[in-house]
Design a protein around this motif. Sequence first.
Motif, PDB file in Angstrom:
ATOM      1  N   PRO A 115       0.830  -1.219   0.000  1.00  0.00           N
ATOM      2  CA  PRO A 115       0.000   0.000   0.000  1.00  0.00           C
ATOM      3  C   PRO A 115       0.856   1.257   0.000  1.00  0.00           C
ATOM      4  CG  PRO A 115      -0.029  -1.048   2.160  1.00  0.00           C
ATOM      5  CD  PRO A 115       0.681  -1.993   1.245  1.00  0.00           C
ATOM      6  N   ASN A 116       0.524   2.205  -0.858  1.00  0.00           N
ATOM      7  CA  ASN A 116       1.233   3.483  -0.888  1.00  0.00           C
ATOM      8  C   ASN A 116       1.064   4.221   0.435  1.00  0.00           C
ATOM      9  OD1 ASN A 116       2.395   3.388  -3.417  1.00  0.00           O
ATOM     10  ND2 ASN A 116       0.755   4.496  -4.428  1.00  0.00           N
ATOM     11  N   GLY A 117       2.034   5.061   0.747  1.00  0.00           N
ATOM     12  CA  GLY A 117       1.923   5.875   1.949  1.00  0.00           C
ATOM     13  C   GLY A 117       3.275   6.110   2.593  1.00  0.00           C
ATOM     14  N   THR A 118       3.248   6.829   3.696  1.00  0.00           N
ATOM     15  CA  THR A 118       4.460   7.124   4.465  1.00  0.00           C
ATOM     16  C   THR A 118       4.288   6.579   5.875  1.00  0.00           C
ATOM     17  OG1 THR A 118       4.880   9.127   3.172  1.00  0.00           O
ATOM     18  CG2 THR A 118       5.975   8.954   5.306  1.00  0.00           C
ATOM     19  N   TYR A 119       5.289   5.841   6.331  1.00  0.00           N
ATOM     20  CA  TYR A 119       5.201   5.139   7.605  1.00  0.00           C
ATOM     21  C   TYR A 119       6.495   5.366   8.392  1.00  0.00           C
ATOM     22  CZ  TYR A 119       1.906   2.865   4.448  1.00  0.00           C
ATOM     23  OH  TYR A 119       0.931   2.631   3.520  1.00  0.00           O
ATOM     24  N   THR A 120       6.372   5.571   9.689  1.00  0.00           N
ATOM     25  CA  THR A 120       7.537   5.881  10.517  1.00  0.00           C
ATOM     26  C   THR A 120       7.609   4.960  11.727  1.00  0.00           C
ATOM     27  OG1 THR A 120       7.493   8.215   9.855  1.00  0.00           O
ATOM     28  CG2 THR A 120       8.701   7.677  11.860  1.00  0.00           C
ATOM     29  N   ALA A 121       8.816   4.567  12.087  1.00  0.00           N
ATOM     30  CA  ALA A 121       9.039   3.767  13.290  1.00  0.00           C
ATOM     31  C   ALA A 121      10.339   4.229  13.939  1.00  0.00           C
ATOM     32  CB  ALA A 121       9.104   2.284  12.956  1.00  0.00           C
ATOM     33  N   GLU A 122      10.458   3.974  15.231  1.00  0.00           N
ATOM     34  CA  GLU A 122      11.628   4.442  15.981  1.00  0.00           C
ATOM     35  C   GLU A 122      12.106   3.357  16.937  1.00  0.00           C
ATOM     36  OE1 GLU A 122      12.641   8.741  17.778  1.00  0.00           O
ATOM     37  OE2 GLU A 122      11.075   7.680  18.913  1.00  0.00           O
ATOM     38  N   GLU A 123      13.405   3.244  17.051  1.00  0.00           N
ATOM     39  CA  GLU A 123      14.066   2.362  18.007  1.00  0.00           C
ATOM     40  C   GLU A 123      15.139   3.171  18.706  1.00  0.00           C
ATOM     41  OE1 GLU A 123      14.226  -0.968  19.075  1.00  0.00           O
ATOM     42  OE2 GLU A 123      12.190  -1.182  18.306  1.00  0.00           O
ATOM     43  N   PHE A 124      15.799   2.544  19.678  1.00  0.00           N
ATOM     44  CA  PHE A 124      16.843   3.245  20.417  1.00  0.00           C
ATOM     45  C   PHE A 124      18.050   2.337  20.596  1.00  0.00           C
ATOM     46  CE2 PHE A 124      12.867   5.181  21.583  1.00  0.00           C
ATOM     47  CZ  PHE A 124      13.143   6.534  21.586  1.00  0.00           C
ATOM     48  N   ALA A 125      19.222   2.862  20.241  1.00  0.00           N
ATOM     49  CA  ALA A 125      20.468   2.218  20.629  1.00  0.00           C
ATOM     50  C   ALA A 125      20.735   2.616  22.085  1.00  0.00           C
ATOM     51  CB  ALA A 125      21.609   2.675  19.731  1.00  0.00           C
ATOM     52  N   GLU A 126      21.163   1.657  22.885  1.00  0.00           N
ATOM     53  CA  GLU A 126      21.329   1.910  24.319  1.00  0.00           C
ATOM     54  C   GLU A 126      22.798   1.850  24.707  1.00  0.00           C
ATOM     55  OE1 GLU A 126      18.847  -0.643  26.658  1.00  0.00           O
ATOM     56  OE2 GLU A 126      17.277  -0.682  25.148  1.00  0.00           O
ATOM     57  N   HIS A 127      23.269   2.900  25.364  1.00  0.00           N
ATOM     58  CA  HIS A 127      24.640   2.948  25.910  1.00  0.00           C
ATOM     59  C   HIS A 127      25.674   2.895  24.787  1.00  0.00           C
ATOM     60  CE1 HIS A 127      27.876   2.681  28.745  1.00  0.00           C
ATOM     61  NE2 HIS A 127      27.052   2.478  29.773  1.00  0.00           N
ATOM     62  N   ASN A 128      26.488   3.898  24.701  1.00  0.00           N
ATOM     63  CA  ASN A 128      27.472   3.951  23.618  1.00  0.00           C
ATOM     64  C   ASN A 128      28.861   3.488  24.044  1.00  0.00           C
ATOM     65  OD1 ASN A 128      28.463   6.046  25.168  1.00  0.00           O
ATOM     66  ND2 ASN A 128      28.543   7.527  23.497  1.00  0.00           N
ATOM     67  N   GLY A 129      28.910   2.815  25.188  1.00  0.00           N
ATOM     68  CA  GLY A 129      30.198   2.366  25.704  1.00  0.00           C
ATOM     69  C   GLY A 129      30.797   3.317  26.706  1.00  0.00           C
ATOM     70  N   HIS A 130      30.320   4.551  26.704  1.00  0.00           N
ATOM     71  CA  HIS A 130      30.776   5.567  27.660  1.00  0.00           C
ATOM     72  C   HIS A 130      29.619   6.097  28.509  1.00  0.00           C
ATOM     73  CE1 HIS A 130      34.585   5.644  25.568  1.00  0.00           C
ATOM     74  NE2 HIS A 130      34.018   6.048  24.444  1.00  0.00           N
ATOM     75  N   PHE A 161      31.216   3.524  20.377  1.00  0.00           N
ATOM     76  CA  PHE A 161      31.441   2.658  19.214  1.00  0.00           C
ATOM     77  C   PHE A 161      30.158   2.120  18.596  1.00  0.00           C
ATOM     78  CE2 PHE A 161      32.226  -1.222  22.234  1.00  0.00           C
ATOM     79  CZ  PHE A 161      30.974  -1.031  22.787  1.00  0.00           C
ATOM     80  N   ILE A 162      29.026   2.806  18.782  1.00  0.00           N
ATOM     81  CA  ILE A 162      27.753   2.307  18.248  1.00  0.00           C
ATOM     82  C   ILE A 162      27.364   2.970  16.932  1.00  0.00           C
ATOM     83  CG2 ILE A 162      26.908   1.693  20.545  1.00  0.00           C
ATOM     84  CD1 ILE A 162      25.164   4.237  20.428  1.00  0.00           C
ATOM     85  N   ASN A 163      28.176   3.859  16.412  1.00  0.00           N
ATOM     86  CA  ASN A 163      27.886   4.516  15.136  1.00  0.00           C
ATOM     87  C   ASN A 163      28.040   3.535  13.969  1.00  0.00           C
ATOM     88  OD1 ASN A 163      27.885   7.401  16.242  1.00  0.00           O
ATOM     89  ND2 ASN A 163      29.925   6.681  16.830  1.00  0.00           N
ATOM     90  N   VAL A 164      27.349   3.828  12.857  1.00  0.00           N
ATOM     91  CA  VAL A 164      27.551   3.054  11.637  1.00  0.00           C
ATOM     92  C   VAL A 164      27.749   4.009  10.459  1.00  0.00           C
ATOM     93  CG1 VAL A 164      26.232   1.048  12.384  1.00  0.00           C
ATOM     94  CG2 VAL A 164      25.062   2.870  11.167  1.00  0.00           C
ATOM     95  N   SER A 165      28.375   3.494   9.426  1.00  0.00           N
ATOM     96  CA  SER A 165      28.558   4.263   8.198  1.00  0.00           C
ATOM     97  C   SER A 165      27.288   4.190   7.351  1.00  0.00           C
ATOM     98  CB  SER A 165      29.735   3.709   7.402  1.00  0.00           C
ATOM     99  OG  SER A 165      29.431   2.391   6.952  1.00  0.00           O
ATOM    100  N   ALA A 166      27.215   5.023   6.328  1.00  0.00           N
ATOM    101  CA  ALA A 166      26.079   4.972   5.405  1.00  0.00           C
ATOM    102  C   ALA A 166      26.022   3.624   4.698  1.00  0.00           C
ATOM    103  CB  ALA A 166      26.190   6.106   4.385  1.00  0.00           C
ATOM    104  N   GLY A 182      33.143   0.491  16.058  1.00  0.00           N
ATOM    105  CA  GLY A 182      33.517  -0.903  16.300  1.00  0.00           C
ATOM    106  C   GLY A 182      32.372  -1.873  16.500  1.00  0.00           C
ATOM    107  N   ALA A 183      31.314  -1.467  17.200  1.00  0.00           N
ATOM    108  CA  ALA A 183      30.182  -2.367  17.457  1.00  0.00           C
ATOM    109  C   ALA A 183      28.903  -1.860  16.820  1.00  0.00           C
ATOM    110  CB  ALA A 183      29.984  -2.543  18.963  1.00  0.00           C
ATOM    111  N   GLY A 184      29.035  -0.907  15.907  1.00  0.00           N
ATOM    112  CA  GLY A 184      27.851  -0.295  15.324  1.00  0.00           C
ATOM    113  C   GLY A 184      26.950  -1.259  14.586  1.00  0.00           C
ATOM    114  N   HIS A 185      27.542  -2.244  13.896  1.00  0.00           N
ATOM    115  CA  HIS A 185      26.733  -3.147  13.077  1.00  0.00           C
ATOM    116  C   HIS A 185      25.796  -4.015  13.917  1.00  0.00           C
ATOM    117  CE1 HIS A 185      30.221  -5.385  14.346  1.00  0.00           C
ATOM    118  NE2 HIS A 185      29.693  -6.511  13.924  1.00  0.00           N
ATOM    119  N   ILE A 186      26.178  -4.330  15.164  1.00  0.00           N
ATOM    120  CA  ILE A 186      25.305  -5.145  16.011  1.00  0.00           C
ATOM    121  C   ILE A 186      24.576  -4.301  17.055  1.00  0.00           C
ATOM    122  CG2 ILE A 186      26.581  -7.282  15.714  1.00  0.00           C
ATOM    123  CD1 ILE A 186      27.884  -6.749  18.440  1.00  0.00           C
TER     124      ILE A 186
END
Length: 207
Positions: A46-61, A93-98, A146-150
Motif C-alpha cells: 500500500p502506498n503511503g508514508t510510515y515511521t518507526a523508531e528504536e533506540f540504541a542503548e549505551h554507547n560504551g561511555h 562505538f555504536i555509530n555506523v557508516s552509510a 567498532g560495534a555499530g553493526h550489532i
Amino acid sequence: MAACHRCDERLRAMIDRYGPDTFRCYIEAAKDLAEQAVRRRIVDLPNGTYTAEEFAEHNGHTDALYPVRCTLTVSDDALRFDLTESAPQTDGFINVSAATTLGAVVSPLLITLLPDLPINQGTLRPIEVVTAPGTICDARMPAPMGAGHIETGFRIGKLVTRLLADLQAASDNAFVRDHVMAPWQDSWSASFFYAPDEEGRLCPSPT
C-alpha cells in the motif's frame, strides 16, 4: 577461497565462450530484469508514508538512549527509507557508516519482500536509503564504529522488519502476506541464505 577460485574459473570460461561484449550485454539485461521484478513486487504494497523508531542503548561511555528513526515512503513501484532524523553521531562505538546502514536496510528487505527474486545491482535501483552525514546512521571520522553493526545496525534492521511486516500484512498479494517476518533483532538469532545443491537437497551452513 576454493569457491571463489571455482567461480573465477567458470566465469572466465563463459566469457571465453561468448565474448566480453555478449557477457556485458547479459549482465545489464539481468540487472534490468531484476529491477522490473522488484518494482512489480513493490506495487503490491500500500502506498503511503510510515515511521518507526528504536533506540540504541549505551554507547560504551554513557548510559543514554540514542534514537534511530526510519520513515518509509512507498510510491507505487519505489521505496524510500529516510533515516536522517536519527541521533547525532556519538563518541562511542555504536555509530555506523552509510554503507552499513544500506546493508541493514536491504537485508530484511531481501528476506521478507524479495526472497524469490535475483539479487544484483538492479535489485537496488527501486530502493533509496537516505542518511544525514554526522548522524549515528552516517557517522564521519573520527566517530568510532567498532560495534555499530550489532548495535545501531540491528536497530535499523528491526525498524525495517517491523515496517515491512505491517505493509506486507496489508497486501492483496498472498505470497507477500505469507512472507511476513516478525522482528527478531533483539536476539542473537542468525539469518541464512541457502539454496538446493545439484541433487535438489537443502543444505544450510552448520553455523
